[in-house]
Design an enzyme around this catalytic site. Structure first.
Site, mmCIF file in Angstrom:
data_model
loop_
_atom_site.group_PDB
_atom_site.id
_atom_site.type_symbol
_atom_site.label_atom_id
_atom_site.label_comp_id
_atom_site.label_asym_id
_atom_site.label_seq_id
_atom_site.Cartn_x
_atom_site.Cartn_y
_atom_site.Cartn_z
ATOM 1 N N ASP A 22 0.835 -1.194 0.000
ATOM 2 C CA ASP A 22 0.000 0.000 0.000
ATOM 3 C C ASP A 22 0.876 1.252 0.000
ATOM 4 O O ASP A 22 2.022 1.219 0.453
ATOM 5 C CB ASP A 22 -0.903 0.024 1.236
ATOM 6 C CG ASP A 22 -1.896 -1.126 1.250
ATOM 7 O OD1 ASP A 22 -2.124 -1.723 0.185
ATOM 8 O OD2 ASP A 22 -2.425 -1.416 2.338
ATOM 9 N N LYS A 23 0.314 2.333 -0.455
ATOM 10 C CA LYS A 23 1.059 3.588 -0.533
ATOM 11 C C LYS A 23 1.638 3.978 0.823
ATOM 12 O O LYS A 23 2.773 4.477 0.906
ATOM 13 C CB LYS A 23 0.144 4.702 -1.058
ATOM 14 C CG LYS A 23 0.823 6.051 -1.215
ATOM 15 C CD LYS A 23 -0.149 7.082 -1.782
ATOM 16 C CE LYS A 23 0.498 8.456 -1.878
ATOM 17 N NZ LYS A 23 -0.448 9.468 -2.421
#
Length: 244
Positions: free
Chosen positions: A102-103
């Protein structure tokens, strides 16, 4: 293959930087100085030297990145910076991150051009384990450990595969090991149990463990041992499935 591309692929610099090195006369092919970046070489048969160093051709390359938050795990993105932008002085043509973080998730990310190995690592049938360090907004319990092992309903067609939860001290911290890679899986599993993930960092994937000497955002090439261990995992995939 063009000489400048060969050298960039071998990690000797960017295409532009190695062109300058070639023109300076520090590169030889079969003992002769070559000053033309476009010079065609047989990457498997020719002896190519960069100064006094003999360069070995590698069809596949492998990099370990300690991913920072704020970067997306993609080759290109129209809105956010990608992890590929962190590979300074590396020819990234054909390279891609294996799987996604995930970012806002940090940690171990493998970047390669070896599609077959990537498939082995990501295939649901292989049960390759991925371990994360997590910090939560509440204290974990032994019941949570059992719930992870039993599998959780996170809104998919099937409950999650057995996962290992190791509670640390303080009990708001833990290691989590899963053998699948559903979208936002770790966060969704904790959410089902009433917790919010405040921080998440992947520390291992199969046999590959994060090199903690790498600062956030740094990367390095994998060692020969690390590469061979990854390649051998497909022969031992059944060893990685928890709960059996």
């Amino acid at each position: 293959m063009r000489l400048d591309r060969f050298l960039a692929h071998a990690g000797k610099g960017t295409r532009s930087s190695v062109k300058g090195d070639i023109r300076k006369g520090i590169v030889t092919v079969n003992g002769a100085v070559v000053k033309k970046p476009e010079f065609q070489v047989d990457e498997e048969a020719d002896e190519i030297r960069f100064g006094d160093t003999k360069i070995q051709y590698r069809k596949f390359v492998y990099y370990m990145l300690n991913k920072p938050a704020g970067f997306v795990s993609a080759v290109k993105d129209s809105h956010d910076r990608t992890v590929m932008e962190l590979l300074d002085n590396v020819l990234t043509d054909g390279l891609f991150p294996v799987g996604r973080l995930d970012k806002d998730t940090e940690g171990l990310l493998l970047i390669t051009n070896d599609g077959a190995l990537a498939h082995e690592l990501l295939s649901p049938a292989k049960h390759v384990p991925k371990t994360y360090y997590a910090e939560l907004d509440g204290a974990l319990t032994e019941d949570d450990v059992n719930r992870f092992l039993e599998g959780l309903d996170i809104g998919e067609k099937r409950i999650t595969k057995p996962a290992r939860l190791e509670i640390l001290t303080p009990k708001t911290k833990a290691y989590v090991t899963v053998s699948e890679g559903k979208f936002h899986q770790i966060k969704r599993m904790f959410h089902v149990l009433g917790y919010k993930v405040l921080y998440l960092k992947r520390i291992s994937m199969g046999t590959l463990a994060l090199d903690f000497s790498l600062r956030t955002g740094e990367f390095r090439a994998l060692t020969e041992t690390e590469i061979e261990q990854l390649r051998s995992m497909k022969e031992n995939a059944s060893d990685y499935h928890y709960g059996k």
